[in-house]
Design a protein around this motif. Structure first.
Motif, mmCIF file in Angstrom:
data_model
loop_
_atom_site.group_PDB
_atom_site.id
_atom_site.type_symbol
_atom_site.label_atom_id
_atom_site.label_comp_id
_atom_site.label_asym_id
_atom_site.label_seq_id
_atom_site.Cartn_x
_atom_site.Cartn_y
_atom_site.Cartn_z
ATOM 1 N N ALA A 143 40.905 -18.153 17.570
ATOM 2 C CA ALA A 143 39.756 -19.042 17.968
ATOM 3 C C ALA A 143 38.523 -18.603 17.365
ATOM 4 N N CYS A 144 37.596 -19.490 17.016
ATOM 5 C CA CYS A 144 36.068 -19.272 16.626
ATOM 6 C C CYS A 144 35.336 -20.375 17.264
ATOM 7 N N ASP A 145 34.213 -20.362 18.094
ATOM 8 C CA ASP A 145 33.541 -21.420 18.684
ATOM 9 C C ASP A 145 32.735 -22.132 17.533
ATOM 10 N N ASP A 146 32.085 -21.109 16.780
ATOM 11 C CA ASP A 146 31.152 -21.535 15.666
ATOM 12 C C ASP A 146 31.781 -22.346 14.657
ATOM 13 N N MET A 147 32.859 -21.889 14.442
ATOM 14 C CA MET A 147 33.728 -22.705 13.300
ATOM 15 C C MET A 147 34.577 -23.888 13.817
ATOM 16 N N GLY A 148 34.526 -24.032 14.969
ATOM 17 C CA GLY A 148 35.586 -25.044 15.537
ATOM 18 C C GLY A 148 36.913 -24.868 15.052
ATOM 19 N N VAL A 149 37.397 -23.475 15.264
ATOM 20 C CA VAL A 149 38.703 -23.056 15.215
ATOM 21 C C VAL A 149 39.195 -22.701 16.313
ATOM 22 N N ASP A 150 40.718 -23.454 16.755
ATOM 23 C CA ASP A 150 41.252 -23.245 18.054
ATOM 24 C C ASP A 150 42.750 -23.342 17.644
ATOM 25 N N VAL A 151 43.535 -22.205 17.276
ATOM 26 C CA VAL A 151 44.789 -22.288 16.848
ATOM 27 C C VAL A 151 45.535 -21.464 17.835
ATOM 28 N N VAL A 152 46.881 -21.978 18.360
ATOM 29 C CA VAL A 152 47.839 -21.073 19.302
ATOM 30 C C VAL A 152 49.104 -20.998 18.562
ATOM 31 N N LEU A 153 49.422 -19.895 18.491
ATOM 32 C CA LEU A 153 50.791 -19.578 17.870
ATOM 33 C C LEU A 153 51.734 -19.464 19.325
ATOM 34 N N GLU A 154 52.777 -20.243 19.265
ATOM 35 C CA GLU A 154 53.850 -20.192 20.451
ATOM 36 C C GLU A 154 55.156 -19.899 19.767
ATOM 37 N N SER A 155 56.047 -18.944 20.809
ATOM 38 C CA SER A 155 57.451 -18.422 20.334
ATOM 39 C C SER A 155 58.275 -18.948 21.432
ATOM 40 N N ASP A 156 59.361 -19.497 21.372
ATOM 41 C CA ASP A 156 60.336 -19.878 22.418
ATOM 42 C C ASP A 156 61.132 -18.627 22.718
ATOM 43 N N ARG A 157 61.000 -17.491 22.115
ATOM 44 C CA ARG A 157 61.800 -16.281 22.240
ATOM 45 C C ARG A 157 60.530 -15.120 22.234
ATOM 46 N N ALA A 158 60.642 -14.282 23.420
ATOM 47 C CA ALA A 158 59.730 -13.110 23.458
ATOM 48 C C ALA A 158 59.609 -12.130 21.982
ATOM 49 N N ALA A 159 58.519 -11.931 21.567
ATOM 50 C CA ALA A 159 58.351 -11.053 20.325
ATOM 51 C C ALA A 159 57.693 -9.925 20.607
ATOM 52 N N GLU A 160 57.660 -9.112 19.699
ATOM 53 C CA GLU A 160 56.753 -7.979 19.625
ATOM 54 C C GLU A 160 55.568 -8.776 18.720
ATOM 55 N N LEU A 161 54.228 -8.159 18.892
ATOM 56 C CA LEU A 161 53.240 -8.805 17.986
ATOM 57 C C LEU A 161 52.496 -7.686 17.512
ATOM 58 N N TRP A 162 52.396 -7.475 16.247
ATOM 59 C CA TRP A 162 51.713 -6.383 15.463
ATOM 60 C C TRP A 162 50.479 -7.219 15.140
ATOM 61 N N ARG A 163 49.142 -6.571 15.439
ATOM 62 C CA ARG A 163 47.806 -7.276 14.895
ATOM 63 C C ARG A 163 47.271 -6.117 14.038
ATOM 64 N N ILE A 164 47.303 -6.594 12.607
ATOM 65 C CA ILE A 164 46.936 -5.528 11.594
ATOM 66 C C ILE A 164 45.900 -6.059 10.972
ATOM 67 N N PRO A 165 44.517 -5.156 10.894
ATOM 68 C CA PRO A 165 43.563 -5.763 10.024
ATOM 69 C C PRO A 165 43.994 -5.284 8.757
ATOM 70 N N ILE A 166 43.616 -6.264 7.677
ATOM 71 C CA ILE A 166 43.671 -6.119 6.332
ATOM 72 C C ILE A 166 42.573 -5.632 5.818
ATOM 73 N N GLU A 167 42.533 -4.208 5.389
ATOM 74 C CA GLU A 167 41.145 -3.523 4.931
ATOM 75 C C GLU A 167 41.411 -2.958 3.644
ATOM 76 N N THR A 168 40.329 -3.070 2.611
ATOM 77 C CA THR A 168 40.618 -2.197 1.404
ATOM 78 C C THR A 168 39.098 -1.547 1.203
ATOM 79 N N VAL A 169 39.051 -0.989 0.109
ATOM 80 C CA VAL A 169 37.707 -0.308 -0.280
ATOM 81 C C VAL A 169 36.925 -1.248 -1.485
ATOM 82 N N SER A 170 35.630 -1.659 -1.330
ATOM 83 C CA SER A 170 34.950 -2.391 -2.347
ATOM 84 C C SER A 170 33.620 -1.658 -2.786
ATOM 85 N N GLN A 171 32.994 -2.048 -3.738
ATOM 86 C CA GLN A 171 31.999 -1.069 -4.248
ATOM 87 C C GLN A 171 30.712 -2.059 -4.149
ATOM 88 N N SER A 172 29.530 -1.379 -3.592
ATOM 89 C CA SER A 172 28.116 -1.948 -3.846
ATOM 90 C C SER A 172 27.337 -1.256 -4.144
#
Length: 298
Positions: free
Chosen positions: A244-273
């Motif tokens: 969810a994000c209040d400022d953007m008006g986003v509110d999404v819920v993912l539901e599973s009917d079978r208990a699962a492991e959840l992996w939360r993985i930030p997707i990061e790389t390297v940029s140049q500035s």
């Protein structure tokens, strides 16, 4: 500038309130292969049978936001210099030749140079080793069967649902995706000609345009505390995840009917500035994983 602004606006016909559900089959992204397009009151979903039956785009209509607009990590030419970059303070700059300076904003950026082994999106299917870890999944992707790059066959189309099928290496996977006025549902049926212990995983990559818990941005696992979108972690026996994000008006819920492991993985790389090499956050992967034994029975 006015022309650029006009081109970047959402076409009001695409985000106007919609009551009916629409299913179409066409080459949406110009790759010479048909996609299955599902559009409803809450969201638009564009499925690519060619790309493992995954969704190449998931749009939230009311928020006018492409939730899965996440770039895959890839090698850039300037990445060859990241390993020798070092953190240099402004005070030290006067004592270093500009010809010798390769500057970084933080230590350890070379560890962020990961090239993705599969495409990004939603409902990205994976068949992995039984003992796979989130870290191995993220950094050393290796599949038992390379589902993300398999071409799924369209075996059924209805008013607002599609059935996709993949048969490879003795494995048969049937994926049914249906949309209603509130959201979308995915159901899987998997069989194997010979018994095998595996990890089946379903991935959704999302972006709220910042990894930080600002503007009401949060990820909530079951009834747990609010987490920053870019916070890594592993949870067990998960049934629901809120993005969810209040400022953007986003509110999404993912539901599973079978208990699962959840992996939360930030997707990061390297940029140049102008500050040198720096960490670049591109989104977060939410991976629901199940350790299962596949047999001839669904």
């Amino acid at each position: 500038l006015s022309r650029i602004h006009h081109m970047r606006r959402w076409d009001e016909t695409l985000v106007a309130p919609r009551k009916e559900l629409v299913l179409a089959r066409s080459d949406h992204d110009g790759d010479l292969a048909d996609e299955v397009i599902l559009e409803g009151p809450a969201m638009n979903l564009y499925l690519s049978p060619k790309r493992g039956g995954s969704a190449i785009e998931l749009d939230l209509r009311q928020a006018k936001h492409h939730l899965t607009g996440v770039l895959a990590r890839r090698r850039e030419a300037y990445h060859v210099d990241v390993a020798r970059a070092r953190v240099v303070s402004d005070e030290e700059l006067g004592n270093i030749s500009a010809h010798d300076l390769v500057r970084a904003t933080e230590e350890g950026l070379a560890d962020k140079l990961v090239v993705d082994g599969h495409p990004r999106g939603a409902f990205v299917d994976h068949l992995l080793a039984a003992d796979v870890t989130p870290q191995a999944f993220d950094r050393d992707y290796a599949s038992v069967v390379d589902l993300p790059h398999q071409a799924y066959a369209i075996t059924g189309l209805g008013d607002a649902h599609v059935e996709l099928c993949c048969s490879v290496d003795g494995l048969r996977l049937v994926k049914r995706i249906a949309m209603d006025a509130k959201g979308v549902e995915a159901r899987y049926e998997i069989t194997s000609a010979t018994p095998r212990q595996v990890t089946f995983a379903c991935e959704l990559d999302f972006t709220l345009l910042s990894p930080d818990a600002v503007g009401g941005r949060r990820v909530v696992v079951d009834d747990g505390p609010a987490l920053a979108p870019g916070e890594a972690g592993e949870d067990s026996n998960v049934r629901a995840v809120q993005v969810a994000c209040d400022d953007m008006g986003v509110d999404v819920v993912l539901e599973s009917d079978r208990a699962a492991e959840l992996w939360r993985i930030p997707i990061e790389t390297v940029s140049q500035s102008e500050r040198g090499f720096e960490r670049a956050y591109q989104g977060t992967a939410l991976v629901l994983a199940w350790r299962v034994e596949l047999t001839k029975a669904p």
